[in-house]
Structures are given as C-alpha cells and as structure tokens.
Design a protein around this motif. Sequence first.
Motif, PDB file in Angstrom:
ATOM      1  N   ARG A   1      -1.055 -67.041   8.821  1.00  0.00           N
ATOM      2  CA  ARG A   1      -0.131 -66.486   7.801  1.00  0.00           C
ATOM      3  C   ARG A   1       1.404 -67.198   8.663  1.00  0.00           C
ATOM      4  O   ARG A   1       1.441 -67.453   9.721  1.00  0.00           O
ATOM      5  CB  ARG A   1       0.031 -65.050   8.090  1.00  0.00           C
ATOM      6  CG  ARG A   1      -1.173 -64.367   7.478  1.00  0.00           C
ATOM      7  CD  ARG A   1      -0.986 -63.019   7.471  1.00  0.00           C
ATOM      8  NE  ARG A   1      -0.763 -62.448   8.627  1.00  0.00           N
ATOM      9  CZ  ARG A   1      -0.798 -61.106   9.210  1.00  0.00           C
ATOM     10  NH1 ARG A   1      -0.337 -60.203   7.862  1.00  0.00           N
ATOM     11  NH2 ARG A   1      -0.588 -60.649  10.304  1.00  0.00           N
TER      12      ARG A   1
ATOM     13  N   GLU B   1       3.010 -61.108  23.434  1.00  0.00           N
ATOM     14  CA  GLU B   1       2.622 -62.725  23.464  1.00  0.00           C
ATOM     15  C   GLU B   1       3.465 -62.716  25.019  1.00  0.00           C
ATOM     16  O   GLU B   1       2.639 -63.370  25.941  1.00  0.00           O
ATOM     17  CB  GLU B   1       3.210 -63.667  22.623  1.00  0.00           C
ATOM     18  CG  GLU B   1       2.363 -63.814  21.377  1.00  0.00           C
ATOM     19  CD  GLU B   1       1.047 -64.337  21.532  1.00  0.00           C
ATOM     20  OE1 GLU B   1       0.044 -64.063  21.202  1.00  0.00           O
ATOM     21  OE2 GLU B   1       1.112 -65.613  22.026  1.00  0.00           O
TER      22      GLU B   1
ATOM     23  N   ASP C   1       2.475 -53.641   8.751  1.00  0.00           N
ATOM     24  CA  ASP C   1       2.282 -54.712   9.781  1.00  0.00           C
ATOM     25  C   ASP C   1       3.429 -54.497  11.015  1.00  0.00           C
ATOM     26  O   ASP C   1       4.593 -54.037  10.702  1.00  0.00           O
ATOM     27  CB  ASP C   1       2.746 -56.091   9.164  1.00  0.00           C
ATOM     28  CG  ASP C   1       1.510 -56.686   7.963  1.00  0.00           C
ATOM     29  OD1 ASP C   1       0.432 -56.618   8.771  1.00  0.00           O
ATOM     30  OD2 ASP C   1       1.890 -56.914   7.207  1.00  0.00           O
TER      31      ASP C   1
ATOM     32  N   ARG D   1       1.990 -70.421  17.551  1.00  0.00           N
ATOM     33  CA  ARG D   1       2.531 -69.142  17.089  1.00  0.00           C
ATOM     34  C   ARG D   1       3.629 -69.043  17.188  1.00  0.00           C
ATOM     35  O   ARG D   1       4.288 -69.169  18.288  1.00  0.00           O
ATOM     36  CB  ARG D   1       1.683 -68.261  17.508  1.00  0.00           C
ATOM     37  CG  ARG D   1       1.320 -66.855  16.699  1.00  0.00           C
ATOM     38  CD  ARG D   1       0.453 -65.971  17.610  1.00  0.00           C
ATOM     39  NE  ARG D   1       0.696 -64.663  16.810  1.00  0.00           N
ATOM     40  CZ  ARG D   1      -0.044 -63.453  17.268  1.00  0.00           C
ATOM     41  NH1 ARG D   1      -0.280 -63.438  18.374  1.00  0.00           N
ATOM     42  NH2 ARG D   1       0.383 -62.392  16.488  1.00  0.00           N
TER      43      ARG D   1
ATOM     44  N   ALA E   1       4.762 -58.818  19.484  1.00  0.00           N
ATOM     45  CA  ALA E   1       3.366 -59.229  19.432  1.00  0.00           C
ATOM     46  C   ALA E   1       2.807 -59.336  20.876  1.00  0.00           C
ATOM     47  O   ALA E   1       1.605 -59.722  21.061  1.00  0.00           O
ATOM     48  CB  ALA E   1       3.278 -60.853  18.881  1.00  0.00           C
TER      49      ALA E   1
ATOM     50  N   ARG F   1       7.886 -62.575  18.852  1.00  0.00           N
ATOM     51  CA  ARG F   1       7.081 -62.735  20.061  1.00  0.00           C
ATOM     52  C   ARG F   1       6.960 -61.897  21.048  1.00  0.00           C
ATOM     53  O   ARG F   1       5.688 -61.165  21.477  1.00  0.00           O
ATOM     54  CB  ARG F   1       7.462 -64.097  20.892  1.00  0.00           C
ATOM     55  CG  ARG F   1       6.313 -64.859  21.626  1.00  0.00           C
ATOM     56  CD  ARG F   1       6.730 -65.847  22.401  1.00  0.00           C
ATOM     57  NE  ARG F   1       6.937 -67.049  21.619  1.00  0.00           N
ATOM     58  CZ  ARG F   1       8.231 -67.520  21.640  1.00  0.00           C
ATOM     59  NH1 ARG F   1       9.333 -66.900  22.482  1.00  0.00           N
ATOM     60  NH2 ARG F   1       8.721 -68.422  20.800  1.00  0.00           N
TER      61      ARG F   1
ATOM     62  N   ARG G   1       5.754 -69.597  11.971  1.00  0.00           N
ATOM     63  CA  ARG G   1       3.911 -69.225  12.010  1.00  0.00           C
ATOM     64  C   ARG G   1       3.913 -67.638  12.568  1.00  0.00           C
ATOM     65  O   ARG G   1       4.138 -67.760  13.669  1.00  0.00           O
ATOM     66  CB  ARG G   1       3.373 -70.133  12.922  1.00  0.00           C
ATOM     67  CG  ARG G   1       1.980 -70.178  12.835  1.00  0.00           C
ATOM     68  CD  ARG G   1       1.186 -71.663  13.363  1.00  0.00           C
ATOM     69  NE  ARG G   1      -0.010 -71.366  12.714  1.00  0.00           N
ATOM     70  CZ  ARG G   1      -0.835 -72.511  13.043  1.00  0.00           C
ATOM     71  NH1 ARG G   1      -0.470 -73.546  13.403  1.00  0.00           N
ATOM     72  NH2 ARG G   1      -1.935 -72.538  12.445  1.00  0.00           N
ATOM     73  N   LEU G   2       3.147 -66.898  11.920  1.00  0.00           N
ATOM     74  CA  LEU G   2       3.058 -65.442  12.427  1.00  0.00           C
ATOM     75  C   LEU G   2       1.542 -65.487  13.205  1.00  0.00           C
ATOM     76  O   LEU G   2       1.604 -64.825  14.472  1.00  0.00           O
ATOM     77  CB  LEU G   2       2.716 -64.424  11.429  1.00  0.00           C
ATOM     78  CG  LEU G   2       3.974 -63.680  10.877  1.00  0.00           C
ATOM     79  CD1 LEU G   2       3.559 -62.714   9.732  1.00  0.00           C
ATOM     80  CD2 LEU G   2       4.560 -62.973  12.186  1.00  0.00           C
ATOM     81  N   ASP G   3       0.718 -66.130  12.972  1.00  0.00           N
ATOM     82  CA  ASP G   3      -0.936 -66.218  13.573  1.00  0.00           C
ATOM     83  C   ASP G   3      -1.288 -67.150  12.976  1.00  0.00           C
ATOM     84  O   ASP G   3      -0.944 -68.371  12.308  1.00  0.00           O
ATOM     85  CB  ASP G   3      -1.419 -64.825  13.090  1.00  0.00           C
ATOM     86  CG  ASP G   3      -1.304 -64.336  11.914  1.00  0.00           C
ATOM     87  OD1 ASP G   3      -1.476 -65.220  11.021  1.00  0.00           O
ATOM     88  OD2 ASP G   3      -1.428 -63.193  11.777  1.00  0.00           O
ATOM     89  N   GLU G   4      -2.680 -67.317  12.950  1.00  0.00           N
ATOM     90  CA  GLU G   4      -3.681 -68.440  12.672  1.00  0.00           C
ATOM     91  C   GLU G   4      -3.222 -68.879  11.221  1.00  0.00           C
ATOM     92  O   GLU G   4      -3.227 -70.158  10.688  1.00  0.00           O
ATOM     93  CB  GLU G   4      -5.172 -68.316  12.835  1.00  0.00           C
ATOM     94  CG  GLU G   4      -5.931 -69.343  13.027  1.00  0.00           C
ATOM     95  CD  GLU G   4      -5.397 -70.389  14.372  1.00  0.00           C
ATOM     96  OE1 GLU G   4      -5.685 -71.649  14.190  1.00  0.00           O
ATOM     97  OE2 GLU G   4      -4.901 -70.021  15.152  1.00  0.00           O
TER      98      GLU G   4
ATOM     99  N   TRP H   1       5.292 -56.404  12.594  1.00  0.00           N
ATOM    100  CA  TRP H   1       6.406 -57.389  12.540  1.00  0.00           C
ATOM    101  C   TRP H   1       7.426 -56.992  11.531  1.00  0.00           C
ATOM    102  O   TRP H   1       8.380 -57.475  11.555  1.00  0.00           O
ATOM    103  CB  TRP H   1       6.098 -58.845  12.511  1.00  0.00           C
ATOM    104  CG  TRP H   1       4.924 -59.010  11.403  1.00  0.00           C
ATOM    105  CD1 TRP H   1       3.466 -59.212  11.682  1.00  0.00           C
ATOM    106  CD2 TRP H   1       5.320 -59.106   9.904  1.00  0.00           C
ATOM    107  NE1 TRP H   1       2.965 -59.290  10.297  1.00  0.00           N
ATOM    108  CE2 TRP H   1       3.831 -59.460   9.282  1.00  0.00           C
ATOM    109  CE3 TRP H   1       6.488 -59.354   9.254  1.00  0.00           C
ATOM    110  CZ2 TRP H   1       3.775 -59.538   8.033  1.00  0.00           C
ATOM    111  CZ3 TRP H   1       6.203 -59.548   7.870  1.00  0.00           C
ATOM    112  CH2 TRP H   1       4.875 -59.517   7.290  1.00  0.00           C
TER     113      TRP H   1
END
Lengths: 381, 367
Positions: B51, B78, B2, B33, B76, B73, B46-49, B4
Amino acid sequence: MARVLLEHIYKTYSGASEPTVKDFNLDIQDKEFVVFVGPSGCGKTTTLRMIAGLEDITDGNLYIGERRVNDVAPKDRDIAMVFQNYALYPHMSVYQNMAFGLKLRKVPKAEIDKRVQEAAKILDIAHLLDRKPKALSGGQRQRVALGRAIVREPQVFLMDEPLSNLDAKLRVQMRAEIRKLHQRLQTTMIYVTHDQTEAMTMGDRICVMRDGIIQQADTPQVVYSQPKNMFVAGFIGSPAMNFIRGEIVADGDAFYFRAPAISLRLPEGRYGVLKSSGVIGKPVVLGVRPEDLHDEEVFMTTYPDTVLQSQVEVVEHMGSELYLHCSVGENTFIARVNPRHMYHVGSSVKLAVDLNKIHIFDAETEVSIGFAAPAKQEALV
Amino acid sequence: MDWWRDALEHWTKAFGIEWMLVEWPNSVPDVPRFGWCNRDEAWLLRLDEGRAIRFPNWDTSEQVRCALAWTLRQLAHEQRFSGGRPVGQAYAGCRDMTFAELTAVVAGVDGHGEPRDWGTLAQKKFPGYLIAIEWTAKHANSERQVAEDADIARHVIEAMFGHGWTEFDANGPCLLVFLAQDDLAGIERDGDEPACVGDQSFSKLLAIAEQLAAAVRAEAFVDAKVWVSMPIVSPHMVFSALASLQLTARMGDRYNRTHGVFGEDPALYLLSIGGSAQWKVLQAMLTARAAQPLRDWPDGWRELTEAMIKANLNASEAARSLYVHRNTLLARIERLYESSGFDVRRGEDAIALYLAARFMPQQVAST
C-alpha cells in the motif's frame, strides 16, 4: 590571581552596521573588584562574555595574566562564571552541588573534598553540606551557588547580574556577602549589573557604559562626585541628579547661571574653570544632586544668593529622608531634605543650592566642564 | 481504523492537501517502507509492502515530506523514540524548513485524542515537552570536544531532573531532552506562584530554560541556548513539537536570547510571519501619523516603550527601571510623541509602539 587587560576591544556582530562594543580599554588590576554598569544594551554583558570567551573578539587584545587569550578556549582561561538564576541541582546535596563541576572535570576525589570543605568554611556553610537545596534559605542557596564557582579556584571570577532574581532584602545581604568574599579570596572579580546601587556599593572601581563605550571608569566616589558627562551624572545616584538648562552670563565681575526664574551667582573660586572651558554666554546644563538642595535655615542665611523660591508638587516620605518634588518656573527637580520638616503639596518652599557641589555640562556635547570641585576625603582612623 | 490515519489527517489538514490510499506500484520495488517516490507528477509514500498514500498536487519540500514519513514511521514502531537518533535527525530536518512550513507543521496537530497503544513511545509519560540545548562550539571544533560538551550537558540534565531521556545530535550540536509534565512538580522557581495552573507550568518551564542555559554555560563553558517545545499530548505530536522548538529557536536567535519557551512571546511570532510586502505596509501604518521617519525618532525610544509596557504604563515605575528622573522620562515621552505621533502613556499607542520596537531591529536599518 591575575590582571585582566582589555586593549582597544571591539565587538561587531555579523550583519550589524555598528559595533556593539567600541574601543574598550581597561586595565583591571590583580585582586581588583571591577563593576561594569549601564542600561540594557550598553555592551556590558557582551564585554564580560568576550572575557569569558563565549563571544569572539572582533578587534583588540585581551590578556588574562601575561597571556593573550583572544583565541584561547573558555575552559582554558582559568575563569569561573556566576550567572543570574544559576539554580542549584535539586536532587543533590550541598556537597554534591559544590563538587559537581570538579567531578565533571575528573578532579581527584581527595582534592574535591579538600576544596569543597575549604569553600564551605569560607562561605560559612560547612554545617549545611548534607542538606538538599530545598532545606536551605534563599541566602544559603546563593552562597552554595557561589561555592560552586569558588571550588574551581579560578584566576578571575566573572559574575553576570548574579543577584538580579533575588528579592530586595536578600540582594542587599548578598551584596555584602560577595564583597566580604572578595576580601577573603583576594581574587580578581568582574561583576556586571544594571543596578547603580549595586555598582556603587560593591566595586573598587566602576565602569559606566553606554552604547558600547566606556563613559567613565573610576572609584565610586569619583564617579559620583565628578561625573564626566550628563549620562554618568544622571545614571549614578538615586534619586537622579537634577538638570536645569540655562546659560552662563557675565555680569560685572561676577558670573551667573541663569534660567527662567533662576539666577545663581557662581562661586569666585571656580571662575578660572568657567573661563578656560569657553562656556560663558553659551547654553549649559546645571546639575545638582538632590542632597545638595538645602532647606535648613542656617544654610539660607549664610548663602542668601543661592536660594530658589519653589513650589512643592509631590512629597515622598522615605523614612530616613524626605523627597520633595518641586518646581521653579518651568523647571522641576527633587530635593532630599530632613524628614522632620513638614511640607504640603502646593505650598512654597525655599531651597538653597550648594554651589560648591554643582556640576556644569556643555549643553551641546553633554560633557562636564569640570566645574565641581574634587571631593575631599578625610580619614577618620 | 488504520493506525496511521489520525496522524495523516492532521498533516493533510495542516497543509490543505488531498490524499488517497493506493496500491504500491510493482514497477518501483526498491523504495523502503515510508520512503517516497514521484510517479505521474504525484508523490507516493510507501506505507507497507502493498500500500501507498498518494498526494496529488502536493508540491512541497523534501524536509516536509521527510517529517511526515518520520511521524508515520514512529507510529509504526519501526524506530523507537528511546533508541537510535531519529529525533535528532528529525530536528535537524526542521532547521532546513521555512518559517511557513514549520508553522504549518505546528498548526496541523492539535492536542486532542486519546493516546492508544503507542508501543515504546508510551513509555514516555505524556503529556511532556521536548527541550533542545544548542550551543556553538567556539575554539573547539573537534568531534571529541563537542562530544565532551554534550556529556557535560547530559550530566547537567541528570543533576537537574534526576533522570531523563536525552539524545545528542552532533550536527547542531544539540542535545534533545524529554521532560514529562509530571516532573515539573519537583522544580522550584523564584518569585510568587502564579494563581493560574497553566501559568504555573509555563513559568516553571521558563525558569528551567533559563537555569539550564546558565548551568550548561557555566559547567561546559559553551554558549548554550535552551528552547522548550509546545506540550506533547500524544506521540503523533512529536514532530510538531520539534517544529515548535525550531520556531522558538529562530525567534530567540533573532532577538539574541539565550532561552525561550514556545508561546512565550506571541507578538514576536506575529511579527515573524510577515513577508516583505507586509512589513512595508506595517511600516507605512506605523509612520502614517509620524512627523519624522522611523530612523529619526529619538534615541532610546525602544527601551522607553518596553520599559513603559513592563511598568503597565506607569511612568514613575518605568523611570525607576530606566534609572532616570521621572521628569526626564516624561520629557522623553513628549519628544517621542512629537516625532512618532504615538503617546506611549495611552494603551493603544503603547501597543503600536511596542510592535514598532519589536519590528525595528531587523527592518528599519535599511529604511
């Protein structure tokens, strides 16, 4: 062009128990070149920063020209600052470097050009305007750095140790350049340095500071020849003034300075000063500059009562002069003598003290009693 | 693996905390997120929807949690390193961290590991440094004035480096700058070039910090201070670099400096991490052999000590730097020895006095 007046200025940082600058009073005349000098932490830079507006003034009044500027923003004080290590912008030409500050202030292009050309002429760098800083010598770069301040045409120049990062040779050269520049521009300049040689050679007046307090503010000549206290006496001059602890003793009609293994009959002409200062019979410090100790035979023959029989501890050949580190009993001192004379470590040497040039300080307060006669200046032309 | 995980492991190692990957609880739908929520006395990130990362037994400040979320962030994609104001906001968050929290953030991230696909972050040429130009806006607190000052500072950056990523945070006010290591090659400094390659870069950074502070001060007429971060080898270190900037700034402020580079004064850092108990013990140790308490040591002993250290314990050179006669200096050294029990001509004693000199300004006034 402007006069700068500092009236009872104090600076106390938040949380500090004592002010960093205390009751600073100085009237800097229009077109004058004043140097603030003193050791690290004496408050000289803080004072300059207060004049610039980078520090708030805790108490007192600051005037530039006729205007009280305590609450005026730095950019509205009509000053220009030159700092130590204020490097040139490497990607810009000399012209662009000098024009940079004016461009930021949106000065019209024609006016920028006029000012840059004029400043370049004054600084003798007109032929370098298209060059990049890399292609300049150290001295030329410093002149461009000064040019950036000149083009602003300020009322007052503030310079904070601008030569500190230069090597010794360039520093000497730039000292003279800045002095010449002052004569050409005829603008008030306030210059901060910790280097007493710089102060002595550049200032119309020098302001010696210690612990936030002005110790003495006067012409270099007066500060050197009539220091007000032991701090000024020791700080100004290289090698520093020699200090010998002893006392003033009355013997018959005469007065003597006496210390272990030293007895000097003081000149009659200064007895009045001794009596009025109340130091007779009290501990004092005698100050004598290295050049006021003489090894010439003629001096010793003329003034036999002033001779010290001393031991050579170190010999320093400086080329144009010779420094002898000597001792008499427990006291050690430095004499600046003729380099043609030969001395060896461990040998004994006779040195005569020029008693007309000695200084006497109260041992407790370290303040001069005013013993040294005012220096006479003779006009040669 | 992963994307992260590397960064998270750096952080959790730095703070000595445990973590586990869990499902995001459906009962808490409103958290965005990389947002946080506290469930069953544990923090969830919160990592994503679907997880989340759960941190059991982690009692830390909001700033530190924000810092971790900010880093993830960034990774990712973002937010972009080159857009918006994320870096400035993160730096503002550092200002609220304790010295210990900043230390942990800096310590937790090492410079190893191959940079992978970092998106726009990779457009910045790593390794590099973050530079913070901070100033106090005296006499001119209007937003417009502060923005004008920032604009001048930005022009100074362009003039100095020819280009540069900058980001302005009006709350400081502070201008953040990214400087790639490669750009140091074009920077000149006075004096001899150090033989050691690392020292060459370091001394250039010191010169840059000093020059920038002077230039912004002279052009914008503001009291500029310039700090340079630790080297940033890859983007996951950006927050640590911000923390290192803040550490450097705090140490600089404490000693009234106008510029500084992370790593410039390790002794100062050591002296900054102690609590009141450690200071008391240090003071007791420093005065164990003294005939007089610290406050009664002779005036000017700190300057004397620093001059001796700078002169490599050479009394003649130190005397010259202090503009006193060598004999005067020797007499002062003797007086200091009689008061403190330390002879500054001896190496070990000089180090002890140096520490005492650094320690004194903040601590001894109250003793």
